[in-house]
Enzyme design. Structure first.
Site, PDB file in Angstrom:
ATOM      1  N   LEU A 214      46.050  42.798  33.385  1.00  0.00           N
ATOM      2  CA  LEU A 214      47.223  42.518  32.558  1.00  0.00           C
ATOM      3  C   LEU A 214      48.238  41.607  33.241  1.00  0.00           C
ATOM      4  O   LEU A 214      49.078  41.007  32.578  1.00  0.00           O
ATOM      5  CB  LEU A 214      47.900  43.832  32.148  1.00  0.00           C
ATOM      6  CG  LEU A 214      46.992  44.830  31.400  1.00  0.00           C
ATOM      7  CD1 LEU A 214      47.761  46.096  31.061  1.00  0.00           C
ATOM      8  CD2 LEU A 214      46.415  44.217  30.132  1.00  0.00           C
ATOM      9  N   GLN A 215      48.160  41.469  34.561  1.00  0.00           N
ATOM     10  CA  GLN A 215      49.080  40.611  35.313  1.00  0.00           C
ATOM     11  C   GLN A 215      48.917  39.141  34.918  1.00  0.00           C
ATOM     12  O   GLN A 215      49.784  38.329  35.130  1.00  0.00           O
ATOM     13  CB  GLN A 215      48.812  40.875  36.812  1.00  0.00           C
ATOM     14  CG  GLN A 215      49.196  39.812  37.800  1.00  0.00           C
ATOM     15  CD  GLN A 215      48.004  39.010  38.270  1.00  0.00           C
ATOM     16  OE1 GLN A 215      46.967  38.951  37.591  1.00  0.00           O
ATOM     17  NE2 GLN A 215      48.132  38.381  39.422  1.00  0.00           N
TER      18      GLN A 215
ATOM     19  N   ASN B   2      33.830  31.421  37.699  1.00  0.00           N
ATOM     20  CA  ASN B   2      32.892  31.901  38.726  1.00  0.00           C
ATOM     21  C   ASN B   2      31.748  30.893  38.812  1.00  0.00           C
ATOM     22  O   ASN B   2      31.524  30.118  37.889  1.00  0.00           O
ATOM     23  CB  ASN B   2      32.397  33.321  38.428  1.00  0.00           C
ATOM     24  CG  ASN B   2      31.528  33.382  37.204  1.00  0.00           C
ATOM     25  OD1 ASN B   2      30.434  32.826  37.187  1.00  0.00           O
ATOM     26  ND2 ASN B   2      32.000  34.045  36.166  1.00  0.00           N
TER      27      ASN B   2
ATOM     28  N   CYS C 142      35.032  36.691  44.105  1.00  0.00           N
ATOM     29  CA  CYS C 142      35.864  36.419  42.938  1.00  0.00           C
ATOM     30  C   CYS C 142      36.992  37.422  42.787  1.00  0.00           C
ATOM     31  O   CYS C 142      38.124  37.077  42.498  1.00  0.00           O
ATOM     32  CB  CYS C 142      34.992  36.435  41.697  1.00  0.00           C
ATOM     33  SG  CYS C 142      33.590  35.347  41.867  1.00  0.00           S
TER      34      CYS C 142
ATOM     35  N   CYS D 257      36.292  48.361  52.005  1.00  0.00           N
ATOM     36  CA  CYS D 257      37.157  47.276  51.531  1.00  0.00           C
ATOM     37  C   CYS D 257      37.492  47.600  50.085  1.00  0.00           C
ATOM     38  O   CYS D 257      37.648  48.771  49.726  1.00  0.00           O
ATOM     39  CB  CYS D 257      36.473  45.914  51.680  1.00  0.00           C
ATOM     40  SG  CYS D 257      34.982  45.737  50.694  1.00  0.00           S
TER      41      CYS D 257
END
Ligand code: ZN
Length: 388
Positions: free
Chosen positions: A82-83, A142, A200, A346
């Site tokens: 949503l950012q 991508n 990505c 990670c």
């Protein structure tokens, strides 16, 4: 260049009174006018992806009155979208992106037809999906789709409006060998090796950047449809948001290009192999988050190594972890103990696999990494750890 602009063809795209009201600010531009608006209405544009780039692309195509908009996406709306993916709202989280996008587009402009393809674009479906469309816009960013949409556009003789983003920088071009320009492969004949570029989901991007780049792509598509201005063919524009600088790079077609050159070797679509998450080392020892939880509950000490970037640590963190970003790991191995048990994690498991390879090379005999990373921890173990 114009699409479907024979007068007979355009006659079947007369504008209704509500359409004339809706597009009034177009109709009063001499270069657009009624004829131009009919060209937009007659146009069919395929937008690959309904994410960061796809959001402004699809929304402005719809607002402009492009008659048919195709959207290819198989993904589901997530909070971390949503950012930047402004075609989706908070109440859309959990919905298919194509569903959420269609609802938003029909609210913006119910006059346009939206066709959706709930799939990942591949060598098996791409030609059939693209067949009805005049222009392809790559909104996915991508490498698999970038090469596939390039090859699709070259082989079908359609322009490919390219956009790419990374952190604070973006690039735009129009690849159209049939109109005299180069294709993406003229610039980059082969995809990068996995690991040469950040994954990505790991690179990060300023939320407004896909908005800027996607709007520039849409601008080019609309110019192509209207046949006005100078299309961004033979040129690539690089945008640096921090410096606020646009740089234009002149492009040349490569006569040796494997797909648009004089002796093409690529004559049909083929998926490229590119491991986006860099997880190309399956023999590395890995554990899942459930095993990690069991291990955390045992009294025996071990080192929990987090190889994400500091900005990511601020978003979500597992207690007790030592933080060494992957890029710094080779120089900071002395902060670790090669004989201690080391569990690496990670965000999603890509970087931790690379870190594990580095540790194994350095003689760490008792090391493994966590499949799915902290995001798997968030979805499967502890939902209070934010998913990002
Ligand atoms: Zn080429």
């Amino acid at each position: 260049m114009n699409f479907n602009d024979s007068r007979d063809h355009l006659d079947s795209f007369d504008l209704s009174t509500p359409e004339k009201q809706r597009y009034a600010r177009h109709l009063t531009i001499p270069d657009v006018g009624i004829e131009g608006q009919k060209k937009l209405k007659a146009a069919k544009v395929l937008c690959i992806g309904a994410g960061g780039l796809g959001s402004p692309i699809a929304m402005y195509l719809a607002a402009a009155g492009v008659g048919e908009i195709g959207i290819v996406d198989f993904d589901i709306v997530d909070f971390s979208n949503l950012q930047r993916q402004i075609i989706h709202g908070s109440s859309d989280v959990g919905k298919k992106k194509i569903v959420s996008a269609t609802e938003r587009l029909s609210e913006i402009n119910p006059e346009v037809v939206v066709r959706t393809y709930d799939t990942r674009l591949s060598d098996e479906n791409a030609a059939e999906i693209a067949e009805p469309y005049d222009i392809i816009i790559d909104g996915t960013d991508n490498f698999e789709t970038r090469y596939l949409s390039n090859d699709l556009a070259v082989l079908t003789g359609k322009p490919n409006v390219y956009g790419s983003i990374f952190r604070f920088e973006g690039q735009v071009s129009v690849f159209a060998p049939h109109l005299g320009g180069p294709c993406y492969r003229c610039l980059f004949p082969t995809p990068p090796e996995p690991g040469e570029v950040p994954g990505c989901a790991e690179g990060g991007v300023l939320g407004v950047l896909p908005g800027i780049v996607g709007c520039l792509q849409t601008n080019e598509a609309i110019k192509l449809i209207l046949g006005i201005g100078e299309p961004l063919i033979n040129r690539l524009v690089h945008f640096d948001a921090l410096a606020f600088r646009f740089r234009e790079i002149k492009l040349k077609r490569d006569p040796e290009c494997a797909i648009c050159g004089e002796n093409p070797t690529i004559t049909e679509l083929k998926n490229i192999e590119f491991a986006c998450d860099m997880n190309d080392t399956p023999t590395l020892k890995e554990i899942d988050v459930h095993e990690l939880r069991i291990r955390l509950e045992k009294p025996e000490p071990f080192v929990l190594l987090d190889v994400r970037e500091p900005a990511e640590i601020e978003v979500a963190k597992l207690p007790g972890s030592i933080v060494i970003p992957l890029g710094e790991l080779p120089h900071r191995l002395d902060e670790l103990n090669a004989s201690a048990e080391t569990i690496i994690h990670c965000k999603a498991g890509g970087r931790s696999a690379k870190a594990l390879a580095i540790l194994i090379e350095a003689g760490f005999s008792d090391a493994c990494h966590v499949q799915g990373g902290i995001n798997a921890w968030s979805t499967e173990i502890d939902a209070t750890v934010p998913l990002y």
